[in-house]
Design an enzyme around this catalytic site. Structure first.
Site, PDB file in Angstrom:
ATOM      1  N   ASN A  62      30.158  37.304  -5.207  1.00  0.00           N
ATOM      2  CA  ASN A  62      30.097  37.836  -6.568  1.00  0.00           C
ATOM      3  C   ASN A  62      31.464  38.072  -7.187  1.00  0.00           C
ATOM      4  O   ASN A  62      31.551  38.622  -8.281  1.00  0.00           O
ATOM      5  CB  ASN A  62      29.306  39.151  -6.568  1.00  0.00           C
ATOM      6  CG  ASN A  62      28.358  39.244  -7.730  1.00  0.00           C
ATOM      7  OD1 ASN A  62      27.935  38.235  -8.286  1.00  0.00           O
ATOM      8  ND2 ASN A  62      27.994  40.454  -8.113  1.00  0.00           N
ATOM      9  N   ASP A  98      26.731  45.795   3.752  1.00  0.00           N
ATOM     10  CA  ASP A  98      27.069  46.921   4.619  1.00  0.00           C
ATOM     11  C   ASP A  98      25.831  47.564   5.224  1.00  0.00           C
ATOM     12  O   ASP A  98      25.901  48.693   5.729  1.00  0.00           O
ATOM     13  CB  ASP A  98      27.868  47.971   3.851  1.00  0.00           C
ATOM     14  CG  ASP A  98      27.115  48.482   2.624  1.00  0.00           C
ATOM     15  OD1 ASP A  98      26.029  47.960   2.334  1.00  0.00           O
ATOM     16  OD2 ASP A  98      27.632  49.393   1.952  1.00  0.00           O
ATOM     17  N   GLU A 150      19.615  47.036 -10.450  1.00  0.00           N
ATOM     18  CA  GLU A 150      18.879  45.785 -10.257  1.00  0.00           C
ATOM     19  C   GLU A 150      17.713  45.976  -9.294  1.00  0.00           C
ATOM     20  O   GLU A 150      16.668  45.316  -9.413  1.00  0.00           O
ATOM     21  CB  GLU A 150      19.821  44.688  -9.773  1.00  0.00           C
ATOM     22  CG  GLU A 150      20.074  44.626  -8.285  1.00  0.00           C
ATOM     23  CD  GLU A 150      20.990  45.738  -7.774  1.00  0.00           C
ATOM     24  OE1 GLU A 150      21.203  45.830  -6.560  1.00  0.00           O
ATOM     25  OE2 GLU A 150      21.489  46.525  -8.608  1.00  0.00           O
ATOM     26  N   ASP A 151      17.851  46.886  -8.327  1.00  0.00           N
ATOM     27  CA  ASP A 151      16.750  47.143  -7.394  1.00  0.00           C
ATOM     28  C   ASP A 151      15.606  47.866  -8.088  1.00  0.00           C
ATOM     29  O   ASP A 151      14.430  47.597  -7.819  1.00  0.00           O
ATOM     30  CB  ASP A 151      17.262  47.951  -6.203  1.00  0.00           C
ATOM     31  CG  ASP A 151      18.135  49.131  -6.622  1.00  0.00           C
ATOM     32  OD1 ASP A 151      18.329  49.328  -7.847  1.00  0.00           O
ATOM     33  OD2 ASP A 151      18.623  49.854  -5.748  1.00  0.00           O
ATOM     34  N   ARG A 210      21.813  38.608  -7.348  1.00  0.00           N
ATOM     35  CA  ARG A 210      21.083  38.839  -6.101  1.00  0.00           C
ATOM     36  C   ARG A 210      19.705  38.176  -6.128  1.00  0.00           C
ATOM     37  O   ARG A 210      19.190  37.731  -5.088  1.00  0.00           O
ATOM     38  CB  ARG A 210      20.932  40.343  -5.863  1.00  0.00           C
ATOM     39  CG  ARG A 210      20.161  40.706  -4.603  1.00  0.00           C
ATOM     40  CD  ARG A 210      19.757  42.173  -4.622  1.00  0.00           C
ATOM     41  NE  ARG A 210      20.891  43.060  -4.621  1.00  0.00           N
ATOM     42  CZ  ARG A 210      21.496  43.512  -3.524  1.00  0.00           C
ATOM     43  NH1 ARG A 210      21.067  43.112  -2.345  1.00  0.00           N
ATOM     44  NH2 ARG A 210      22.511  44.336  -3.612  1.00  0.00           N
ATOM     45  N   ARG A 235      21.160  55.582 -13.170  1.00  0.00           N
ATOM     46  CA  ARG A 235      19.822  55.201 -12.717  1.00  0.00           C
ATOM     47  C   ARG A 235      18.741  55.994 -13.471  1.00  0.00           C
ATOM     48  O   ARG A 235      17.638  55.469 -13.701  1.00  0.00           O
ATOM     49  CB  ARG A 235      19.707  55.392 -11.211  1.00  0.00           C
ATOM     50  CG  ARG A 235      20.615  54.434 -10.454  1.00  0.00           C
ATOM     51  CD  ARG A 235      20.656  54.694  -8.975  1.00  0.00           C
ATOM     52  NE  ARG A 235      19.572  54.063  -8.238  1.00  0.00           N
ATOM     53  CZ  ARG A 235      19.556  52.797  -7.857  1.00  0.00           C
ATOM     54  NH1 ARG A 235      20.556  51.994  -8.180  1.00  0.00           N
ATOM     55  NH2 ARG A 235      18.557  52.313  -7.154  1.00  0.00           N
ATOM     56  N   ASN A 258      30.459  38.156 -12.310  1.00  0.00           N
ATOM     57  CA  ASN A 258      30.135  39.274 -11.427  1.00  0.00           C
ATOM     58  C   ASN A 258      28.937  40.016 -12.009  1.00  0.00           C
ATOM     59  O   ASN A 258      29.063  40.755 -12.990  1.00  0.00           O
ATOM     60  CB  ASN A 258      31.342  40.203 -11.291  1.00  0.00           C
ATOM     61  CG  ASN A 258      31.038  41.415 -10.436  1.00  0.00           C
ATOM     62  OD1 ASN A 258      30.096  41.414  -9.652  1.00  0.00           O
ATOM     63  ND2 ASN A 258      31.834  42.452 -10.586  1.00  0.00           N
ATOM     64  N   ARG A 317      34.788  42.131   0.241  1.00  0.00           N
ATOM     65  CA  ARG A 317      34.813  42.962   1.444  1.00  0.00           C
ATOM     66  C   ARG A 317      34.618  42.023   2.633  1.00  0.00           C
ATOM     67  O   ARG A 317      33.545  41.976   3.236  1.00  0.00           O
ATOM     68  CB  ARG A 317      33.724  44.035   1.394  1.00  0.00           C
ATOM     69  CG  ARG A 317      33.886  45.000   0.238  1.00  0.00           C
ATOM     70  CD  ARG A 317      33.146  46.292   0.462  1.00  0.00           C
ATOM     71  NE  ARG A 317      31.716  46.135   0.545  1.00  0.00           N
ATOM     72  CZ  ARG A 317      30.870  47.157   0.732  1.00  0.00           C
ATOM     73  NH1 ARG A 317      31.341  48.386   0.867  1.00  0.00           N
ATOM     74  NH2 ARG A 317      29.576  46.953   0.787  1.00  0.00           N
ATOM     75  N   ASP A 344      22.164  44.173   1.752  1.00  0.00           N
ATOM     76  CA  ASP A 344      23.544  44.451   1.376  1.00  0.00           C
ATOM     77  C   ASP A 344      24.490  44.048   2.501  1.00  0.00           C
ATOM     78  O   ASP A 344      24.090  43.965   3.673  1.00  0.00           O
ATOM     79  CB  ASP A 344      23.731  45.933   1.064  1.00  0.00           C
ATOM     80  CG  ASP A 344      23.047  46.336  -0.241  1.00  0.00           C
ATOM     81  OD1 ASP A 344      22.798  45.441  -1.075  1.00  0.00           O
ATOM     82  OD2 ASP A 344      22.753  47.531  -0.413  1.00  0.00           O
TER      83      ASP A 344
END
EC number: 2.4.1.223
Length: 921
Positions: free
Chosen positions: A699, A748, A834-835, A730, A878, A725, A674, A746
């Site tokens: 990534n 964005d 991952e968060d 991170r 999640r 990927n 992006r 991030d």
């Protein structure tokens, strides 16, 4: 005719008619007349024509002029002549303009030449200044080295007490029991700065190698290949290691043969000093064939020791190697809650008195010297435990006779019953697991006892060891009283009362500590081998090797595009976010307690740093982190203590303040194809105070566009290429990250500079926490009896998303290298969570919730491409992640919090001449 007459005259005047002279005369007259006529025509005709023409031009009527010059207007009356006139005028004007430009350019060239000359002079002056500065720096460095040499003690090798080469005259110790480090270990081979090199013999090079258990040998070799301390250079080694067991019974060599093979090792040096003989046990059957072998000054690591054989502080009791070539299956491990289970305690075993072995013969010799064996309390233990079971005050399961054939064991040792799977199922239902030590007190530890201890810790049954004389694995560096109860056998009558009196909080604390000990030191072959090396390294006070950092492979990119200023980012009102001039990149100080940590903090770090509930504490066998958190010790060296100017106003805003007044942070931004969104996000970081650098984690396997021009934001932008990927990238501890503070964001995420600065200030006051902006929480789903992930607005939260959050680099090491691999595999499988995994890790370590700053609950990116979080399956994945992570940890580590952090004078009315500590909108 003229020509004819002329011919006749030349021929003597004879012609036709006989008149030669007449002909000559007429010819001459004709020639003269012709010449005169030509003269008149050629001379007078032009004069007459000129006169005539001039007479006509002098006429009064201008219209009658024919040959005279005409005016320009008259000529331009003709159409094509007019076009030519216009072209002439246009060309004339262009020529005039070009001439003017030429003169201007000549003037500018002259000025630039003057500037060039001035720059050349400036460059020459700068070169002279630079040369002087280099000389000053060189002199300063030389003076610094001289001062350091004067103030630093001379470093030399430790005193040599033992021979470096084979020396047949050097006496062996009078008794193996007299060996300790001070008289049987050569410290001169292990300087403090050596890095603890270890040389491992290849067992296949010796005859006994063919007798080793294939699984143990394969697991041991795989571990050796990846260990950071193992070296192939035997000449520089501090310790030499040889694997001798577990051996297969049919092909086991004789003790004398094994002794000869050990003494023939290339670096045995007569007495075997600085050697470690490892005898690993994969089964509960005991092998102690080393008991009858002369090992000289070599250390021994195994699971079975007699008191006549064991040398405290020298030999090592190791745990059994159950998971030789496999990782533990966390799905089969029961949760740590509820605290109390079906049975208060359980025990299954059978004591076989008639079992004979080679050890029995040696025991008889010891009995002859030391007298009768001590009293055997086993009969009293059986009677008491049966009485507790019959009382039915608590559910208790004790069986002293195996339903099937018991496992082989030593005399007076309680043999294991049934298969391992059956024993684990019983322990999963037991709050406590009884471990009765052998009746023979000279047997300080056996493989059967260590197997019972291993299985109890694995499934969360708190071990209760009956017999205080026992030497548990690694007992000189692990405080077993935090994870197990060690009770003398005479107190068997009080065991029931003692177990019932322990509170639920203490039970949970012991179970968690036992889980930590099992996962860290017992669970895999890597852990067992690393722990054995750590015990030796800690005993001789050598610091651990630095942990490896992830090498950053930079992607070449072009920069130079002037970064624009987003009005939303720059609109900070009259608030000064930082210093007026951009501070150059400043790395966090390195960790400087590597040597003193080993000598001063052995027990604290081996067990519970910084608390007893931590799965991944900082332990001596863990590599030393190059950048250590303040909350994990005394900080990163001595730092100047000083805060801001105090009070309110621009004095506070212009300085970072706090207890560490000089500090920066690194932005780590994960992105995937992006480019436009990424460029906009990078431009928004332009002018951000205290920013050290930006690490862009690319990534995607597809490289950025070659014509992509990256913005110049005043700090370095490092674009890192990844191997695959993965969202786990991170949190990789990239070597380009030179600060303790990391802002994970991030590509964005839209955050204002004042929001980022406020979050940084808050993190600096809570360095062990995740400090960020978007909050989330977990909830228990009663109908489905499982955990749920919730992103709705709520009055409390338990997670802060790492899409916009500060955390310490220490957690990047733990996430990438220490946290169970099963969690990272789950993140790769779902490309999600991952968060959540990072929040689980930090909450598990600190037992504290994250800190949310500002009222922002989400951040939107207008016009950005759709992210992964917009997928319908995002929330379902999640939910699954949370429940899986709970199984891995054994409990729910996330904690709720009901507050967020604002500045001290947030929404406080102040006089007009004052300014709030920090602007918050």
């Amino acid at each position: 005719e003229l020509m004819t007459g002329y011919t006749m005259l030349r021929n003597g005047g004879v012609g036709n008619g006989g008149q030669p002279w007449v002909l000559r005369w007429s010819s001459r007259i004709r020639l003269t007349w012709l010449s005169f006529t030509l003269f008149v025509i050629l001379v007078f005709f032009p004069l007459i024509a000129h006169y005539y023409l001039t007479t006509i031009d002098d006429a009064d009527d201008a219209g009658k002029r024919i040959f005279g010059p005409r005016t320009g207007n008259e000529l331009c009356e003709v159409k094509h002549v007019q076009d030519l006139c216009r072209i002439r005028e246009s060309v004339s004007e262009e020529l005039l303009q070009l001439e003017a430009k030429r003169q201007e350019l000549n003037s500018e060239i002259a000025k630039l030449n003057l500037k060039i000359e001035a720059c050349k002079k400036s460059i020459e002056n700068a070169k002279q200044d630079l040369l002087q500065l280099k000389n000053v720096i060189s002199q300063t460095e030389h003076s610094y080295k001289e001062l350091m040499a004067q103030n630093q003690p001379k470093l030399s090798l430790p005193i040599r007490l033992l021979p470096d080469k084979d020396d047949a005259t050097f006496p062996l110790p009078k008794s193996n029991r007299n060996c300790r480090l001070h008289n049987c270990f050569d410290y001169s081979r292990c300087p403090l700065t050596s890095g603890f090199p270890v040389y491992v013999y290849n067992s296949d090079d010796y005859p006994f190698g063919s007798s080793l258990d294939p699984l143990i040998k394969q697991a041991f070799e795989a571990t050796v290949r990846t260990n950071v301390y193992v070296t192939e250079n035997a000449n520089i080694a501090c310790v030499y290691i040889i694997l001798v067991g577990e051996m297969q019974e049919p092909v086991m060599p004789k003790p004398t043969e094994l002794e000869q093979q050990l003494h023939s090792l290339p670096y045995w040096r007569t007495d075997g000093h600085n050697h470690l003989i490892i005898n690993l046990s994969r089964k509960s059957e005991t092998q102690n064939f080393i008991y009858n072998i002369s090992t000289g000054r070599a250390m021994i690591a195994q699971s079975t020791f007699y008191d006549a054989q064991y040398r405290p502080g020298f030999d090592i009791v190791v745990s059994p190697l159950v998971h030789a070539m496999s990782e533990p299956n966390f799905l089969e491990i029961p949760p740590q809650v509820p605290v109390k289970r079906k049975y208060l305690f359980s025990f299954q075993g059978e004591k076989i008195e008639s079992l004979r072995s080679s050890l029995q013969e040696v025991r008889s010799f010891e009995e002859e010297i030391e007298g009768n064996a001590p009293a055997d309390y086993d009969d009293r233990i059986i009677t008491t435990l049966k009485a507790v079971q019959d009382s039915k005050l608590d559910f208790v399961l004790v069986e002293f006779t195996c339903k099937n054939q018991p496992k082989a064991s030593l005399p007076t040792e309680w043999a294991l019953c049934g298969e391992r799977e059956d024993r684990l199922e019983l322990l999963k239902l037991s709050t406590f697991a009884l471990i009765i030590t052998p009746g023979d007190t000279h047997l300080v530890i056996s493989a059967g006892c260590t197997m019972r201890l291993f299985e109890a810790l694995e499934v969360g049954a708190i071990p209760v060891v009956l017999g205080e004389q026992v030497q548990l694995p690694y007992n000189d560096v692990i405080r077993w009283n935090e994870a197990a109860l060690i009770i003398p056998k005479p107190r068997i009558t009080e065991v029931h009362f003692l177990l019932r009196s322990i509170s639920d909080n203490d039970l949970l604390a012991m179970r968690r500590q036992g889980r930590f000990l099992w996962e860290t030191y017992f669970s895999t072959s890597d852990n067992v081998f690393s722990t054995v090396l750590a015990v030796i390294r800690t005993r001789i006070q050598i610091p651990a090797a630095p942990i490896r950092e992830e090498p950053a492979v930079e992607i070449p990119h072009r920069s130079g595009k002037a970064a624009g200023t987003d009005p939303n980012m720059a609109d900070n009102g009259d608030l000064d976010l930082g210093p007026v001039e951009t501070e150059p990149p400043y790395a966090s100080p390195k960790y400087l307690r590597n040597f003193t940590l080993t000598a001063m903090d052995i027990y604290r770090n081996w067990n519970s740093a910084p608390g007893p509930f931590h799965l991944f504490p900082y332990t001596p066998f863990d590599p030393v982190l190059p950048s250590e958190a303040k909350f994990l010790g005394s900080g990163t060296g001595f730092r100047p203590i000083g805060g801001g100017a105090g009070g309110s106003g621009k004095e506070f805003q212009a300085a970072l303040g706090g207890n560490v007044p000089r500090e920066q942070f690194t932005v780590v931004m994960l992105t995937y194809e992006r480019e436009e969104v990424l460029m906009n996000s990078l431009e928004r970081l332009n002018g951000l105070p205290y920013l050290n650098k930006v690490v862009v984690v690319w990534n995607s396997p597809k490289l950025p566009s070659e014509d992509l021009l990256w913005p110049d934001i005043g700090v370095p932008i490092m674009v890192v290429r990844t191997e695959k990927n993965s969202l786990n990238n991170r949190f990789l501890p990239w070597d380009e990250i030179e600060t303790e503070a990391i802002l994970s964001i991030d590509d964005d995420a839209h955050l204002r500079h004042d929001e980022i600065m406020f979050g940084f200030r808050v993190w600096r006051e809570a360095r062990d926490r995740i400090v960020g902006f978007p909050g989330r929480y977990h909830a228990w789903d009663i109908p489905h009896q499982s955990w749920l992930y919730n992103s709705n607005y709520s009055c409390e939260l338990s997670m802060v998303l790492t899409g916009a959050a500060f955390f310490h680099k220490y957690y990047a090491y733990l996430y990438s290298y220490v946290m169970p691999q099963a969690i990272r595999d789950m993140v790769d499988e779902y490309i999600n969570c991952e968060d959540i995994a990072m929040n689980f890790l930090v909450s598990h370590l600190t037992r504290k919730p994250p800190i949310k700053v500002t009222s922002r609950w989400t951040f939107r990116c207008p016009g950005c491409p759709q992210a992964l979080s917009h997928d319908d399956s995002h929330f379902h994945e999640r939910h699954k992640c949370i429940n899986f992570f709970v199984k891995v940890y054994g409990y729910m580590p996330l904690l709720y919090t009901q507050f967020r952090v604002d500045s001290v004078l947030f929404k406080t009315r102040l006089p007009h001449d004052k300014t709030k500590c920090f602007k918050f909108i």
